[in-house]
Design a protein around this motif. Sequence first.
Motif, PDB file in Angstrom:
ATOM      1  N   ASP A   1      -3.081 -19.744  36.506  1.00 34.47           N
ATOM      2  CA  ASP A   1      -1.895 -19.765  35.647  1.00 34.47           C
ATOM      3  C   ASP A   1      -1.669 -21.138  35.010  1.00 34.47           C
ATOM      4  O   ASP A   1      -0.889 -21.273  34.085  1.00 34.47           O
ATOM      5  N   ILE A   2      -2.367 -22.154  35.521  1.00 35.18           N
ATOM      6  CA  ILE A   2      -2.277 -23.487  34.926  1.00 35.18           C
ATOM      7  C   ILE A   2      -3.138 -23.502  33.669  1.00 35.18           C
ATOM      8  O   ILE A   2      -4.325 -23.205  33.710  1.00 35.18           O
ATOM      9  N   LYS A   3      -2.530 -23.811  32.542  1.00 32.22           N
ATOM     10  CA  LYS A   3      -3.207 -23.770  31.239  1.00 32.22           C
ATOM     11  C   LYS A   3      -3.742 -25.129  30.801  1.00 32.22           C
ATOM     12  O   LYS A   3      -4.538 -25.225  29.887  1.00 32.22           O
TER      13      LYS A   3
ATOM     14  N   ARG B   1      -3.739 -20.572  40.677  1.00 34.61           N
ATOM     15  CA  ARG B   1      -4.289 -21.740  39.990  1.00 34.61           C
ATOM     16  C   ARG B   1      -4.651 -21.410  38.543  1.00 34.61           C
ATOM     17  O   ARG B   1      -4.491 -22.235  37.650  1.00 34.61           O
TER      18      ARG B   1
ATOM     19  N   LEU C   1       1.906 -30.733  33.654  1.00 36.56           N
ATOM     20  CA  LEU C   1       1.112 -29.509  33.581  1.00 36.56           C
ATOM     21  C   LEU C   1       1.767 -28.490  32.666  1.00 36.56           C
ATOM     22  O   LEU C   1       2.993 -28.434  32.556  1.00 36.56           O
TER      23      LEU C   1
ATOM     24  N   SER D   1       1.788 -24.305  32.241  1.00 36.71           N
ATOM     25  CA  SER D   1       1.373 -23.115  32.983  1.00 36.71           C
ATOM     26  C   SER D   1       2.142 -21.902  32.504  1.00 36.71           C
ATOM     27  O   SER D   1       3.190 -22.022  31.875  1.00 36.71           O
ATOM     28  N   SER D   2       1.585 -20.757  32.813  1.00 32.34           N
ATOM     29  CA  SER D   2       2.295 -19.502  32.588  1.00 32.34           C
ATOM     30  C   SER D   2       3.309 -19.346  33.707  1.00 32.34           C
ATOM     31  O   SER D   2       3.095 -19.818  34.823  1.00 32.34           O
TER      32      SER D   2
END
Length: 139
Positions: free
Chosen positions: A100-102, A98, A85, A87-88
């Motif tokens: 924040d997951i890119k 959730r 994954l 994410s930020s």
Amino acid sequence: MSVQYKVTERINPTDLTLPKKFYARINNGDDVSFDELTELISKVSNLNYGTVVGAIGTLIEVIEMQLTHGRKVRLSNLGTFFLTLRSSGTDTQEEFRRGDIKGARIRFRPGPRLQRLIPKLQYEKVTVFDSTQTTLPEG
């Protein structure tokens, strides 16, 4: 047979301020299509073409299902498929949402048999001689 490479000038992706340098780059040939791959498997095994197509198609479906469930898929000497994954970052675990997951990526880690191929490789430099990237062996 040797792996063919060419030398190309590139920037350093980790530091764009550095001057360009010359790096080796694989001189890739044609792609092997699904049909060609299944034909080759059929010819070197006792499986007919339809059986090979069905088995590989089913394998792809099963890999998709297992990755969706967060599982790694180990295929013996071939290797392992798994998800990662992007994410930020947040300052605390409680702040993470959730959203924040890119995105996700399907990754592949080669197995022992494919890894043993690497030290055995031999290399042959080719020279690019026109704008269509057609190459000739050097020497």
